[in-house]
Scaffold this active site. Structure first.
Site, PDB file in Angstrom:
ATOM      1  N   ARG A   1       0.818  -1.203   0.000  1.00 15.35           N
ATOM      2  CA  ARG A   1       0.000   0.000   0.000  1.00 15.35           C
ATOM      3  C   ARG A   1       0.858   1.262   0.000  1.00 15.35           C
ATOM      4  NH1 ARG A   1      -2.287   1.082   4.160  1.00 15.35           N
ATOM      5  NH2 ARG A   1      -1.330  -0.520   5.464  1.00 15.35           N
TER       6      ARG A   1
ATOM      7  N   HIS B   1      -9.353  -3.673  13.203  1.00 14.85           N
ATOM      8  CA  HIS B   1      -8.377  -4.371  12.356  1.00 14.85           C
ATOM      9  C   HIS B   1      -7.956  -5.647  13.084  1.00 14.85           C
ATOM     10  CE1 HIS B   1      -4.231  -4.346  10.186  1.00 14.85           C
ATOM     11  NE2 HIS B   1      -5.130  -4.969   9.463  1.00 14.85           N
TER      12      HIS B   1
ATOM     13  N   LYS C   1      -2.285 -12.160  12.591  1.00 13.80           N
ATOM     14  CA  LYS C   1      -3.762 -12.184  12.551  1.00 13.80           C
ATOM     15  C   LYS C   1      -4.266 -13.329  11.673  1.00 13.80           C
ATOM     16  CE  LYS C   1      -4.217  -7.999  10.981  1.00 13.80           C
ATOM     17  NZ  LYS C   1      -2.797  -7.648  10.993  1.00 13.80           N
ATOM     18  N   THR C   2      -3.744 -13.395  10.446  1.00 10.18           N
ATOM     19  CA  THR C   2      -4.218 -14.415   9.507  1.00 10.18           C
ATOM     20  C   THR C   2      -3.762 -15.805   9.944  1.00 10.18           C
ATOM     21  OG1 THR C   2      -4.229 -12.817   7.700  1.00 10.18           O
ATOM     22  CG2 THR C   2      -4.178 -15.144   7.081  1.00 10.18           C
TER      23      THR C   2
ATOM     24  N   ASP D   1      -9.087 -10.452   8.973  1.00 11.47           N
ATOM     25  CA  ASP D   1      -8.488  -9.103   8.950  1.00 11.47           C
ATOM     26  C   ASP D   1      -9.386  -7.928   9.345  1.00 11.47           C
ATOM     27  OD1 ASP D   1      -5.956  -7.751   8.272  1.00 11.47           O
ATOM     28  OD2 ASP D   1      -7.137  -6.749   6.729  1.00 11.47           O
TER      29      ASP D   1
HETATM   30  P1  ATP Z   1      -1.431  -8.426   7.615  1.00  9.13           P
HETATM   31  O1  ATP Z   1      -2.150  -7.368   8.400  1.00  9.13           O
HETATM   32  O2  ATP Z   1      -0.351  -7.833   6.767  1.00  9.13           O
HETATM   33  O3  ATP Z   1      -2.348  -9.327   6.861  1.00  9.13           O
HETATM   34  P2  ATP Z   1      -1.144 -10.488   9.660  1.00  9.13           P
HETATM   35  O4  ATP Z   1      -1.236  -9.955  11.035  1.00  9.13           O
HETATM   36  O5  ATP Z   1      -2.309 -11.200   9.119  1.00  9.13           O
HETATM   37  O6  ATP Z   1      -0.610  -9.331   8.678  1.00  9.13           O
HETATM   38  P3  ATP Z   1       0.204 -12.935   9.103  1.00  9.13           P
HETATM   39  O7  ATP Z   1      -0.150 -12.952   7.654  1.00  9.13           O
HETATM   40  O8  ATP Z   1      -0.513 -13.873   9.987  1.00  9.13           O
HETATM   41  O9  ATP Z   1       0.108 -11.457   9.655  1.00  9.13           O
HETATM   42  O10 ATP Z   1       1.764 -13.120   9.195  1.00  9.13           O
HETATM   43  C1  ATP Z   1       2.478 -13.731  10.215  1.00  9.13           C
HETATM   44  C2  ATP Z   1       3.716 -14.335   9.591  1.00  9.13           C
HETATM   45  O11 ATP Z   1       4.666 -14.691  10.561  1.00  9.13           O
HETATM   46  C3  ATP Z   1       3.369 -15.587   8.832  1.00  9.13           C
HETATM   47  O12 ATP Z   1       4.156 -15.628   7.673  1.00  9.13           O
HETATM   48  C4  ATP Z   1       3.765 -16.690   9.822  1.00  9.13           C
HETATM   49  O13 ATP Z   1       4.122 -17.877   9.167  1.00  9.13           O
HETATM   50  C5  ATP Z   1       4.967 -16.065  10.488  1.00  9.13           C
HETATM   51  N1  ATP Z   1       5.255 -16.523  11.863  1.00  9.13           N
HETATM   52  C6  ATP Z   1       6.425 -17.025  12.294  1.00  9.13           C
HETATM   53  N2  ATP Z   1       6.383 -17.295  13.600  1.00  9.13           N
HETATM   54  C7  ATP Z   1       5.161 -16.952  14.041  1.00  9.13           C
HETATM   55  C8  ATP Z   1       4.528 -17.004  15.333  1.00  9.13           C
HETATM   56  N3  ATP Z   1       5.157 -17.442  16.403  1.00  9.13           N
HETATM   57  N4  ATP Z   1       3.248 -16.580  15.416  1.00  9.13           N
HETATM   58  C9  ATP Z   1       2.606 -16.101  14.328  1.00  9.13           C
HETATM   59  N5  ATP Z   1       3.168 -16.036  13.109  1.00  9.13           N
HETATM   60  C10 ATP Z   1       4.426 -16.455  12.950  1.00  9.13           C
HETATM   61 MN    MN Z   2      -3.546 -10.882   7.454  1.00 10.02          MN
END
Ligand code: ATP
Ligand code: MN
Length: 652
Positions: free
Chosen positions: A154, A325, A347-348, A362
């Site tokens: 973004r 969010h 989150k995801t 999300d």
């Molecule tokens: P966005 O807002 O950009 O979508 P998000 O909060 O959804 O971000 P995720 O897509 O869940 O973030 O990304 C977390 C990343 O970190 C993933 O690639 C996951 O495999 C990695 N990861 C590594 N270790 C951990 C952990 N202990 N807990 C959560 N995620 C982890």
């Molecule tokens: Mn996400």
């Protein structure tokens, strides 16, 4: 010819079927099978059966509505939109059989007809994308891999909001040029400049050979959902929004009518940089009065999804509904959890849980009736994705999924999820029902647990701690995570990021408006909050390592089982966080980060440094912004870390 071998009596039918088959084969022995087509045109016609044709009146309504949307603001009439099949208009064979119908529109100039594809299906969009969009391929898992162009994330600095009377007083405006930044993402523009950009986008779209229109919903709650129309130049964008919005049923489509909000995505076309308020060739412009968004100069599809989120962040709180969010899932006991956090904090990954149906990954709203997802799909990070650790997401990457900016083998078309040659921010967008245990409709009761995620690259925050209500408010408003600065060799310094309400880039009201609504809802529903650090353990970035996903999942399980609610805790220094002394599935030794650092003085100094950053960041919200009582504001501030003079700046 069939009748000769078909049974004539009903009671014979079942027995006779196999016989009938063999006799057909016998009949055809040595004879080649030929199609029933008279000629090549006929053959193509036979290949596609037609679902019930659209009723003319409904079709006409769609065309009128699209013509209205594509109307130039300066010229009075909308483009002439006529039905494609109409006699006298030249059609090409590939258009002739489009099931969902296509429209032929005349541009204002009337010189060059534009074909408008309305709510095409994924298969149709695959075909269009592959025909017309270079860098678009089907990969081995069935997904559509494509490139988002120069922008792979973004462009928050290029967002503009029209300052207009209907919303002016509500908006948390960004500080004017030269004033110190206040954290608001809402840089103003005037309505005239918006119209200039809108005209630029509409003229660009009307000039193209074909454009795509997708109509869908934002919000699973039937009372508060918004009808959204996306007008775009790329089939990829249309498929992305097909996945991310809530897909209308045929009946909902027939009565869709006028959209509540429209996005004009002319992302391949740049801004005119001589236009006032512009700072680059990219601009994402929001007009709340006109209920329109214009995108110029970026093809990053996430801009549309987060654009809708921003719009919901305005209209929902105006109706007393809190937009958040966060990811969201629900357990067998109907206990809902919300997962807050900035990008990459989990989150995801963590809301996608085989034991807990997924409500969304999300964007959610919390109303008087409970929670609902805003979206119809998920948008998962792909970098480093592994089948073994994230099987649900792995399985969701298949036909219909859009894979952005991933690298794949030229011949086998196998995706290499570890390859970041295009960008670190590779993504998969899929409809939520691609997750096996999705909770559909994506709604749930009032949340029981709020899980505030951060990825602390300083390695000083505990993997899990239980928060008081005031601490929950403090950490929600702070919205902390850390990233690792730079990729140059030798640069390993973590950098703290604070983003109000874990989504500062999407807030339209002052952060305290959202925070006060959250405090009220937590109180009403007895919700417990947790701070979960998915970041570094055993030392800061460069020394320790990211906590194993397996451990974080065990922590989340222990929150859900109730184990951590009653667990014995110890308080951390400075932040005063209640850390459980044990947690099933997690080694005791990692629960308290202080134990993990070999140099205790370094730990204390780093913790103090982080506390100082929190404190500095929080000053701008300390007075409550007029949304919370002075008393509550003071108790929230008091729940923050206690910065000790002398240690605050004591680290490099
Ligand atoms: P966005 O807002 O950009 O979508 P998000 O909060 O959804 O971000 P995720 O897509 O869940 O973030 O990304 C977390 C990343 O970190 C993933 O690639 C996951 O495999 C990695 N990861 C590594 N270790 C951990 C952990 N202990 N807990 C959560 N995620 C982890
Ligand atoms: Mn996400």
């Amino acid at each position: 010819m069939k009748s000769a071998v078909m049974p004539t009596h009903k009671e014979e039918a079942e027995d006779e079927v196999p016989d009938a088959r063999t006799s057909t084969f016998r009949l055809n022995e040595g004879v080649s099978h030929s199609s029933r087509a008279e000629d090549l045109d006929d053959l193509h016609r036979l290949q596609k059966s037609s679902t019930k044709p659209r009723e003319d009146a409904v079709h006409q309504k769609h065309m009128d509505s699209i013509s209205e949307t594509l109307k130039s603001a300066a010229r009075v009439a909308g483009p002439k939109v006529v039905k494609g099949e109409k006699k006298g208009l030249e059609t090409t064979p590939s258009f002739k059989y489009t099931r969902s119908g296509f429209l032929r529109a005349m541009s204002d100039a009337g010189l060059k007809p534009t074909v408008v594809y309305h709510n095409l299906t994924p298969a149709e969009l695959y075909e269009k994308a592959m025909q017309h969009e270079p860098g678009t391929n089907i990969v081995a898992n069935g997904a559509l891999a494509t490139l988002s162009g120069a922008k792979t994330g973004r462009s928050p600095r290029d967002k503009r909001v029209v300052r207009e009377p209907s919303s002016e007083k509500d908006i948390w405006w960004a500080a004017a040029n030269n004033a110190p930044a206040n954290g608001s993402p809402n840089y103003e523009m005037d309505e005239k400049t918006f119209l200039l950009n809108r005209e630029r986008a509409v003229d660009y779209l009307n000039m193209l050979d074909r454009i795509y229109v997708f109509d869908g919903f934002a919000g699973w709650d039937l009372e508060s959902r918004m009808k959204v129309r996306v007008v775009c130049a790329r089939a990829y964008h249309s498929l992305f929004m097909y996945n991310m919005l809530i897909r209308p049923t045929p009946a909902e489509m027939a009565t869709f009518g006028k959209p509540d909000f429209t996005i004009f995505n002319a992302g391949a076309f740049p801004v005119n940089r001589y236009t006032s308020y512009m700072s680059s060739s990219t601009s994402v412009d929001l007009n709340l009065r006109a209920r329109e968004m214009v995108i110029l100069g970026t093809q990053y599809a996430g801009e549309m999804k987060k654009g809708i989120f921003t719009v919901m962040h305005y209209f929902m709180p105006k109706r007393g509904i809190l937009s958040l969010h966060s990811g969201c899932n629900v357990g067998a006991a109907k206990d809902v959890s919300l997962f807050f956090g900035l990008s990459g904090t989990g989150k995801t990954t963590l809301s996608t849980d085989p034991a807990r149906p997924l409500i969304g990954d999300d964007e959610h709203c919390w109303s008087d009736r409970g929670v609902f997802n805003i979206e119809g799909g998920c948008y998962a990070k792909c970098i480093g994705l592994k089948r073994a650790s994230e099987p649900e997401i792995w399985k969701a990457i298949r036909f219909g999924t859009v894979l952005e900016n991933v690298v794949f083998d030229e011949n086998t078309r196998e995706v290499d999820f570890d390859n970041n040659a295009v960008t670190e921010n590779t993504r998969a967008s899929y409809p939520i029902e691609y997750i096996d245990n999705a909770c559909i409709p994506c709604v749930g009761p009032h949340p029981k647990n709020l899980i505030l995620l951060c990825c602390d690259a300083f390695g000083v925050l505990p993997p899990v701690s239980r928060l008081t209500r005031d601490q929950a408010m403090y950490h929600f408003i702070s919205g902390y995570t850390a990233k690792v600065a730079g990729t140059e060799v030798g640069v390993t310094e973590p950098e703290a990021t604070f983003s109000a309400c874990f989504g500062g880039a999407f807030l339209m009201w002052h952060p305290m408006k959202y925070a006060s609504m959250l405090a009220e809802k937590m109180g009403q529903h007895g919700t417990t909050a947790w701070l979960v650090n998915t970041g570094w353990t055993g030392g800061r970035y460069g020394v320790g390592s990211r906590i194993k996903l397996r451990y974080t999942r065990a922590i989340i399980d222990a929150i859900h089982s109730g184990e951590l609610k009653t667990a014995q805790t110890t308080a951390t220094p400075i932040f005063n966080l209640a850390v459980p002394t044990t947690c099933t599935g997690v080694p005791d030794s990692i629960l308290n980060p202080a134990n993990q650092w070999s140099d205790k003085a370094d730990f204390d100094a780093t913790l103090g440094h982080l506390a100082d950053l929190y404190e500095t960041n929080f000053r701008k919200y300390a007075n409550g912004g007029g949304f919370v009582e002075k008393e509550l504001a003071a108790s929230i501030v008091a729940a923050g870390p206690k910065v000790k003079k002398g240690t605050a700046n004591g680290t490099a």
